[in-house]
Design an enzyme around this catalytic site. Sequence first.
Site, PDB file in Angstrom:
ATOM      1  CG  HIS A 265      -0.839  -8.535  -0.152  1.00  8.05           C
ATOM      2  ND1 HIS A 265      -0.487  -7.224   0.035  1.00  8.05           N
ATOM      3  CD2 HIS A 265      -2.175  -8.502  -0.419  1.00  8.05           C
ATOM      4  CE1 HIS A 265      -1.550  -6.456  -0.113  1.00  8.05           C
ATOM      5  NE2 HIS A 265      -2.583  -7.203  -0.396  1.00  8.05           N
TER       6      HIS A 265
ATOM      7  CE1 TYR B 286      -2.894  -3.174   0.352  1.00  7.38           C
ATOM      8  CE2 TYR B 286      -3.564  -2.450   2.523  1.00  7.38           C
ATOM      9  CZ  TYR B 286      -3.650  -3.349   1.480  1.00  7.38           C
ATOM     10  OH  TYR B 286      -4.504  -4.414   1.579  1.00  7.38           O
TER      11      TYR B 286
END
Length: 280
Positions: A116, A57
């Site tokens: 992830h 992010y």
Amino acid sequence: MEYKNLTEHTKIPVLGLGTWEIGGRMKRDTSQDKESVAGIKKAVELGYTHIDTAEMYGAGHSEELVGFAIKDIERESLFITTKVLPEHLRYNDCIKAAEGSLKRLKTDYIDLYLIHVPNPKIPIKETMRAMDTLLKQKKIRFVGVSNFSVEQLKEAQEYTENKIVNNQIEYNLFTRHSGMYNVNIESEIIPYCQENEIIITAWRPLVKGRLFKEKNKLLEEMVEKYDKTLAQIAINWLISKQNIITITKSTDSEHLKENLGALGWNLSEEDIKRLDEEFS
Ligand SMILES: NC(=O)c1ccc[n+]([C@@H]2O[C@H](COP(=O)([O-])OP(=O)(O)OC[C@H]3O[C@@H](n4cnc5c(N)ncnc54)[C@H](OP(=O)(O)O)[C@@H]3O)[C@@H](O)[C@H]2O)c1
């Protein structure tokens, strides 16, 4: 806050704060830093203790903003989840990635460290060995995965001496069977996790805002019947399910408050079933 059991001795909040697009998307964006930090601080002040972020992010900037926002808050009162990029799944890369996250978050440990997205190009055995090392070094408290199928979960579990306690997957009223990364969400992944005591974190619980744009009679009926908002109905539906928790992204204090209003009451069994069927 309400909790579910992550393990026999550790609880995890049923609602956490998501941070996708806080600090940028795939690239670092500092233009909203002030608002982002204020939003994270406000969330904690309101009672959010689980914060979900990732090295992906904002290319690490989301973690930096979380680190900055929580620097004066007692660490033990928080539960921080972050994630390693799929290109960092080699043993050394994974260790280095975790150390990078710790530095950006300005903390000594990550509560829950997730892979992830699976990467078939890198043997999962290597990643799980790195996770075992990180656990041994107490740099992470728990290990989990994200966007894993049942097969991928089973394979990952084979290569670690520690339990995989979490699978973070796309799941919401509108995404029930297949999403960006997974298929057979309700028919395979969720039942497998429930049977194996793996907490499922439902990502994108508000369908990234799409929930508010599509008119639906049953949802309107529920809003009226329970005197709750659409967001509260959608979150309550998720957390009514065994082993499912969720994370909503918001930096808007009214939305943060509203989303917390999804706790402390229950949709009836019958209405859960009606919602299950309506969007099946
Ligand atoms: N593991 C993965 O691969 C993966 C993938 C995607 C997401 N995630 C995680 O899951 C978290 C949640 O998913 P998401 O951010 O994609 O989507 P989401 O939480 O479903 O929706 C976020 C959007 O809804 C708005 N919103 C929040 N509460 C609202 C409310 N009560 N009323 C109206 N609008 C509201 C937010 O804007 P405001 O800020 O203006 O409130 C934002 O635009 C992410 O932030 C991230 O941490 C994980």
